[in-house]
Design an enzyme around this catalytic site. Structure first.
Site, PDB file in Angstrom:
ATOM      1  N   ASN A   8       2.292   4.326  -4.348  1.00 36.34           N
ATOM      2  CA  ASN A   8       2.675   3.033  -3.768  1.00 36.34           C
ATOM      3  C   ASN A   8       2.113   1.925  -4.652  1.00 36.34           C
ATOM      4  OD1 ASN A   8       3.160   0.786  -2.219  1.00 36.34           O
ATOM      5  ND2 ASN A   8       1.749   1.343  -0.556  1.00 36.34           N
ATOM      6  N   LYS A  10       2.665  -1.161  -4.566  1.00 36.85           N
ATOM      7  CA  LYS A  10       2.477  -2.441  -3.855  1.00 36.85           C
ATOM      8  C   LYS A  10       3.048  -3.602  -4.690  1.00 36.85           C
ATOM      9  CE  LYS A  10      -1.329  -0.355  -1.415  1.00 36.85           C
ATOM     10  NZ  LYS A  10      -2.455  -0.502  -0.535  1.00 36.85           N
ATOM     11  N   HIS A  84       3.919   0.432   6.995  1.00 35.40           N
ATOM     12  CA  HIS A  84       2.653   0.381   6.271  1.00 35.40           C
ATOM     13  C   HIS A  84       1.714  -0.628   6.954  1.00 35.40           C
ATOM     14  CE1 HIS A  84      -0.310  -0.241   3.148  1.00 35.40           C
ATOM     15  NE2 HIS A  84       0.078   0.914   2.637  1.00 35.40           N
ATOM     16  N   GLU A  86      -0.240  -2.766   5.846  1.00 39.31           N
ATOM     17  CA  GLU A  86      -0.210  -4.121   5.286  1.00 39.31           C
ATOM     18  C   GLU A  86       0.976  -4.915   5.843  1.00 39.31           C
ATOM     19  OE1 GLU A  86      -0.510  -3.001   1.142  1.00 39.31           O
ATOM     20  OE2 GLU A  86      -2.563  -2.323   1.520  1.00 39.31           O
ATOM     21  N   GLU A 154      -2.657   6.990   7.490  1.00 41.69           N
ATOM     22  CA  GLU A 154      -3.503   6.144   6.648  1.00 41.69           C
ATOM     23  C   GLU A 154      -4.433   5.311   7.518  1.00 41.69           C
ATOM     24  OE1 GLU A 154      -1.555   5.235   2.623  1.00 41.69           O
ATOM     25  OE2 GLU A 154      -0.613   3.886   4.055  1.00 41.69           O
ATOM     26  N   GLY A 160      -7.741   0.990   0.350  1.00 40.86           N
ATOM     27  CA  GLY A 160      -8.320   0.082  -0.640  1.00 40.86           C
ATOM     28  C   GLY A 160      -9.823  -0.102  -0.535  1.00 40.86           C
ATOM     29  N   SER A 195      -7.453   5.354  -0.106  1.00 47.77           N
ATOM     30  CA  SER A 195      -8.467   5.563  -1.151  1.00 47.77           C
ATOM     31  C   SER A 195      -8.409   6.938  -1.806  1.00 47.77           C
ATOM     32  CB  SER A 195      -9.875   5.295  -0.603  1.00 47.77           C
ATOM     33  OG  SER A 195     -10.015   3.918  -0.324  1.00 47.77           O
ATOM     34  N   GLY A 216      -2.316   4.494  -3.272  1.00 45.59           N
ATOM     35  CA  GLY A 216      -2.093   3.070  -3.514  1.00 45.59           C
ATOM     36  C   GLY A 216      -2.751   2.619  -4.804  1.00 45.59           C
ATOM     37  N   GLY A 217      -3.927   2.019  -4.681  1.00 47.28           N
ATOM     38  CA  GLY A 217      -4.647   1.434  -5.821  1.00 47.28           C
ATOM     39  C   GLY A 217      -4.681   2.307  -7.065  1.00 47.28           C
TER      40      GLY A 217
END
Ligand code: PGA
Length: 233
Positions: A8, A10, A84, A86, A154, A160, A195, A216-217
């Site tokens: 992802n 983002k 999600h 976010e 998640e 994150g 994470s 993600g990150g």
């Protein structure tokens, strides 16, 4: 079951970064390795498996700035992430909106990556199972065929943050998700996200009932994402 890995991206990376990213993915052709870039880059990755990060719940109309599931399908996209945290947090997406989006995406033959998860407070108060049940019930209301849906668990507090639940906790929550959905499906894929990175993937990959990871990150680096992918193969 073959594990699904989803990157992802983002709202990250420039067009130049994306060109490099695509080049780096040349050698991997695997329908279970899915990249979710910003809308504007989706076609750069095709015909590899790509996912949108969101969509609207109408097929067309006067909705400035939105992208419809029908439009996604028309450019060859096969997946969409819905729900999600976010989107829930920053864009006010409720379980009802999420339910509408899932229905609209299914009607357009898209596959859904449906994200659910608890906040830190809910986790500390041992409400996780209840939160999971509620999000699943409301998000999947009036949807009985789950063949085109996978779930990504998640925890909001793990996204994150560099923190993750323990493997045994994740295992219990994934089990609870599968049990909650067992009347509708006996084979639904349930992924973990929050994470996931190169340092913890070996460990997380030992969770016996985990069908894959939403990254993600760490996916901002294609090199890291590829290494994470190969750890699961
Ligand atoms: P993270 O994000 O890997 O940066 O925690 C996961 C996600 O938001 O899907």
């Amino acid at each position: 079951m073959t594990k699904t890995i989803i990157g992802n991206l983002k709202m990250n990376l420039s067009k130049t970064d994306i060109k490099e990213y695509v080049k780096e993915l040349r050698e991997i052709n695997d329908e279970n390795f899915i990249i979710a870039p910003a809308f504007i880059y989706l076609t750069e990755f095709l015909p590899k498996a790509v996912s949108a990060q969101n969509c609207y719940y109408y097929d067309e109309g006067a909705f400035t700035g939105e992208i419809s599931p029908k439009q996604l399908k028309s450019i060859g996209v096969n997946y969409v992430i819905i729900g999600h945290s976010e989107r829930r947090q920053h864009f006010g997406e409720t379980d009802e909106i999420i339910n509408q989006k899932i229905k609209a995406a299914l009607q357009n033959d898209l596959k859904i990556i449906f994200c659910i998860g608890d906040t830190l407070l809910q986790y500390e108060q041992k409400q996780t199972n209840k939160i999971i049940e509620n999000q699943l019930r409301l998000g999947l209301e009036n949807i009985n065929n789950l063949d085109n849906i996978m779930i990504a668990y998640e925890p909001v507090w793990a996204i994150g943050s560099g923190k993750t639940p323990t493997n045994s906790e994740i295992e219990l929550f994934l089990e609870h998700i599968k049990k909650t959905l067992s009347k509708k499906s006996s084979k639904i894929k349930v992924l973990y996200g929050g994470s996931v990175n190169l340092n913890n993937i070996k460990h997380l990959n030992q969770i016996s009932n985990c069908d894959g990871f939403l990254v993600g990150g760490a996916s901002k680096s294609v090199i890291e994402l590829k290494k994470i992918y190969w750890e699961t193969r």
